[in-house]
Design a protein around this motif. Structure first.
Motif, PDB file in Angstrom:
ATOM      1  N   THR A  45     -11.425   1.022  12.831  1.00 48.98           N
ATOM      2  CA  THR A  45     -12.262   0.457  13.899  1.00 48.98           C
ATOM      3  C   THR A  45     -13.670   1.036  13.882  1.00 48.98           C
ATOM      4  OG1 THR A  45     -11.472   2.115  15.483  1.00 48.98           O
ATOM      5  CG2 THR A  45     -10.277  -0.011  15.389  1.00 48.98           C
ATOM      6  N   GLU A  46     -13.950   1.886  12.906  1.00 50.65           N
ATOM      7  CA  GLU A  46     -15.258   2.505  12.708  1.00 50.65           C
ATOM      8  C   GLU A  46     -15.683   3.413  13.865  1.00 50.65           C
ATOM      9  OE1 GLU A  46     -18.003   0.019  10.076  1.00 50.65           O
ATOM     10  OE2 GLU A  46     -16.880  -1.528  11.176  1.00 50.65           O
ATOM     11  N   ALA A  47     -14.684   3.934  14.580  1.00 52.10           N
ATOM     12  CA  ALA A  47     -14.978   4.910  15.623  1.00 52.10           C
ATOM     13  C   ALA A  47     -15.329   6.267  15.009  1.00 52.10           C
ATOM     14  CB  ALA A  47     -13.791   5.048  16.570  1.00 52.10           C
ATOM     15  N   LYS A  48     -14.792   6.508  13.813  1.00 49.28           N
ATOM     16  CA  LYS A  48     -15.097   7.728  13.052  1.00 49.28           C
ATOM     17  C   LYS A  48     -15.345   7.327  11.601  1.00 49.28           C
ATOM     18  CE  LYS A  48     -12.351  11.086  15.663  1.00 49.28           C
ATOM     19  NZ  LYS A  48     -11.270  12.076  15.563  1.00 49.28           N
ATOM     20  N   PRO A  49     -16.178   8.077  10.901  1.00 51.35           N
ATOM     21  CA  PRO A  49     -16.402   7.761   9.483  1.00 51.35           C
ATOM     22  C   PRO A  49     -15.152   8.041   8.644  1.00 51.35           C
ATOM     23  CG  PRO A  49     -17.637   9.727  10.117  1.00 51.35           C
ATOM     24  CD  PRO A  49     -16.991   9.191  11.360  1.00 51.35           C
ATOM     25  N   THR A  50     -14.946   7.212   7.657  1.00 47.97           N
ATOM     26  CA  THR A  50     -13.815   7.384   6.747  1.00 47.97           C
ATOM     27  C   THR A  50     -14.147   8.471   5.731  1.00 47.97           C
ATOM     28  OG1 THR A  50     -13.326   5.019   6.957  1.00 47.97           O
ATOM     29  CG2 THR A  50     -12.294   6.182   5.119  1.00 47.97           C
ATOM     30  N   PRO A  51     -13.261   9.433   5.525  1.00 48.38           N
ATOM     31  CA  PRO A  51     -13.511  10.441   4.502  1.00 48.38           C
ATOM     32  C   PRO A  51     -13.598   9.789   3.120  1.00 48.38           C
ATOM     33  CG  PRO A  51     -11.577  11.011   5.828  1.00 48.38           C
ATOM     34  CD  PRO A  51     -11.997   9.642   6.219  1.00 48.38           C
ATOM     35  N   PRO A  52     -14.387  10.351   2.236  1.00 50.74           N
ATOM     36  CA  PRO A  52     -14.594   9.749   0.908  1.00 50.74           C
ATOM     37  C   PRO A  52     -13.302   9.452   0.154  1.00 50.74           C
ATOM     38  CG  PRO A  52     -16.092  11.596   1.217  1.00 50.74           C
ATOM     39  CD  PRO A  52     -15.164  11.583   2.403  1.00 50.74           C
ATOM     40  N   GLU A  53     -12.297  10.295   0.279  1.00 52.11           N
ATOM     41  CA  GLU A  53     -11.051  10.073  -0.479  1.00 52.11           C
ATOM     42  C   GLU A  53     -10.272   8.853  -0.014  1.00 52.11           C
ATOM     43  OE1 GLU A  53     -10.053  13.426   2.504  1.00 52.11           O
ATOM     44  OE2 GLU A  53     -11.765  12.783   1.327  1.00 52.11           O
ATOM     45  N   PHE A  54     -10.570   8.335   1.170  1.00 52.40           N
ATOM     46  CA  PHE A  54      -9.908   7.131   1.667  1.00 52.40           C
ATOM     47  C   PHE A  54     -10.867   5.944   1.785  1.00 52.40           C
ATOM     48  CE2 PHE A  54      -7.231  10.577   3.359  1.00 52.40           C
ATOM     49  CZ  PHE A  54      -6.027  10.201   2.794  1.00 52.40           C
ATOM     50  N   ASP A  55     -12.116   6.140   1.452  1.00 52.59           N
ATOM     51  CA  ASP A  55     -13.120   5.076   1.592  1.00 52.59           C
ATOM     52  C   ASP A  55     -13.131   4.198   0.345  1.00 52.59           C
ATOM     53  OD1 ASP A  55     -14.979   3.587   2.871  1.00 52.59           O
ATOM     54  OD2 ASP A  55     -16.637   4.994   2.588  1.00 52.59           O
ATOM     55  N   THR A  56     -12.121   3.351   0.244  1.00 56.58           N
ATOM     56  CA  THR A  56     -11.915   2.475  -0.913  1.00 56.58           C
ATOM     57  C   THR A  56     -12.175   1.027  -0.514  1.00 56.58           C
ATOM     58  OG1 THR A  56      -9.591   2.108  -0.391  1.00 56.58           O
ATOM     59  CG2 THR A  56     -10.112   4.047  -1.743  1.00 56.58           C
ATOM     60  N   ASP A  57     -12.026   0.131  -1.484  1.00 50.60           N
ATOM     61  CA  ASP A  57     -12.156  -1.291  -1.179  1.00 50.60           C
ATOM     62  C   ASP A  57     -11.088  -1.748  -0.190  1.00 50.60           C
ATOM     63  OD1 ASP A  57     -10.182  -0.942  -3.154  1.00 50.60           O
ATOM     64  OD2 ASP A  57     -10.580  -2.878  -4.079  1.00 50.60           O
ATOM     65  N   VAL A  58      -9.924  -1.121  -0.230  1.00 48.95           N
ATOM     66  CA  VAL A  58      -8.856  -1.465   0.717  1.00 48.95           C
ATOM     67  C   VAL A  58      -9.256  -1.055   2.136  1.00 48.95           C
ATOM     68  CG1 VAL A  58      -6.453  -1.015   1.358  1.00 48.95           C
ATOM     69  CG2 VAL A  58      -7.062  -1.423  -1.030  1.00 48.95           C
ATOM     70  N   MET A  59      -9.881   0.097   2.269  1.00 47.90           N
ATOM     71  CA  MET A  59     -10.355   0.518   3.596  1.00 47.90           C
ATOM     72  C   MET A  59     -11.421  -0.448   4.090  1.00 47.90           C
ATOM     73  SD  MET A  59      -9.640   2.851   5.779  1.00 47.90           S
ATOM     74  CE  MET A  59     -10.072   2.143   7.334  1.00 47.90           C
ATOM     75  N   ALA A  60     -12.302  -0.906   3.206  1.00 47.56           N
ATOM     76  CA  ALA A  60     -13.315  -1.893   3.598  1.00 47.56           C
ATOM     77  C   ALA A  60     -12.646  -3.189   4.054  1.00 47.56           C
ATOM     78  CB  ALA A  60     -14.265  -2.161   2.435  1.00 47.56           C
ATOM     79  N   MET A  61     -11.594  -3.606   3.358  1.00 52.46           N
ATOM     80  CA  MET A  61     -10.848  -4.809   3.755  1.00 52.46           C
ATOM     81  C   MET A  61     -10.207  -4.607   5.131  1.00 52.46           C
ATOM     82  SD  MET A  61      -9.012  -5.546   0.073  1.00 52.46           S
ATOM     83  CE  MET A  61      -7.798  -6.702   0.716  1.00 52.46           C
ATOM     84  N   LEU A  62      -9.636  -3.421   5.350  1.00 50.47           N
ATOM     85  CA  LEU A  62      -8.995  -3.133   6.632  1.00 50.47           C
ATOM     86  C   LEU A  62     -10.020  -3.092   7.764  1.00 50.47           C
ATOM     87  CD1 LEU A  62      -6.432  -2.463   8.211  1.00 50.47           C
ATOM     88  CD2 LEU A  62      -6.783  -0.052   7.587  1.00 50.47           C
ATOM     89  N   ARG A  63     -11.177  -2.496   7.502  1.00 46.80           N
ATOM     90  CA  ARG A  63     -12.229  -2.480   8.532  1.00 46.80           C
ATOM     91  C   ARG A  63     -12.644  -3.900   8.900  1.00 46.80           C
ATOM     92  NH1 ARG A  63     -14.390   2.288   5.704  1.00 46.80           N
ATOM     93  NH2 ARG A  63     -15.624   0.858   4.453  1.00 46.80           N
ATOM     94  N   GLU A  64     -12.802  -4.746   7.900  1.00 46.03           N
ATOM     95  CA  GLU A  64     -13.182  -6.143   8.161  1.00 46.03           C
ATOM     96  C   GLU A  64     -12.077  -6.860   8.932  1.00 46.03           C
ATOM     97  OE1 GLU A  64     -15.429  -9.423   8.529  1.00 46.03           O
ATOM     98  OE2 GLU A  64     -16.121  -7.481   7.792  1.00 46.03           O
TER      99      GLU A  64
END
Length: 88
Positions: A45-64
């Motif tokens: 929900t972008e309330a906190k920044p995603t740590p680099p180790e989890f900031d993948t294309d899948v995380m971008a898809m989930l955020r969207e």
């Protein structure tokens, strides 16, 4: 946590069948490694920044997906029958 169950199960229903093996590995890591379920929710929900180790294309898809731009009612987890349907 109920919020993650709903968010992640609906995300999985919509996306798992068309994910690559690498994306599936990223998703598996995302849902299994963080020790606090709230972290996943806050990142999605972008309330906190995603740590680099989890900031993948899948995380971008989930955020969207979490933005719910179509304003769908997301009140419960999907039935699991979709797991037995052929991919679209």
């Amino acid at each position: 946590m109920l919020e993650n169950c709903i968010l992640l199960s609906l995300f999985a229903k919509e996306n798992l069948a068309r994910m690559s093996k690498e994306q599936l590995n990223h998703y598996d890591r995302l849902i299994n490694e963080p020790s606090n379920d709230w972290d996943i929710y806050y990142w999605a929900t972008e309330a906190k920044p995603t740590p680099p180790e989890f900031d993948t294309d899948v995380m971008a898809m989930l955020r969207e997906f979490a933005k719910n731009r179509n304003r769908e009612q997301r009140l419960w987890q999907p039935d699991l029958e979709y797991l037995f349907e052929p991919p679209r």
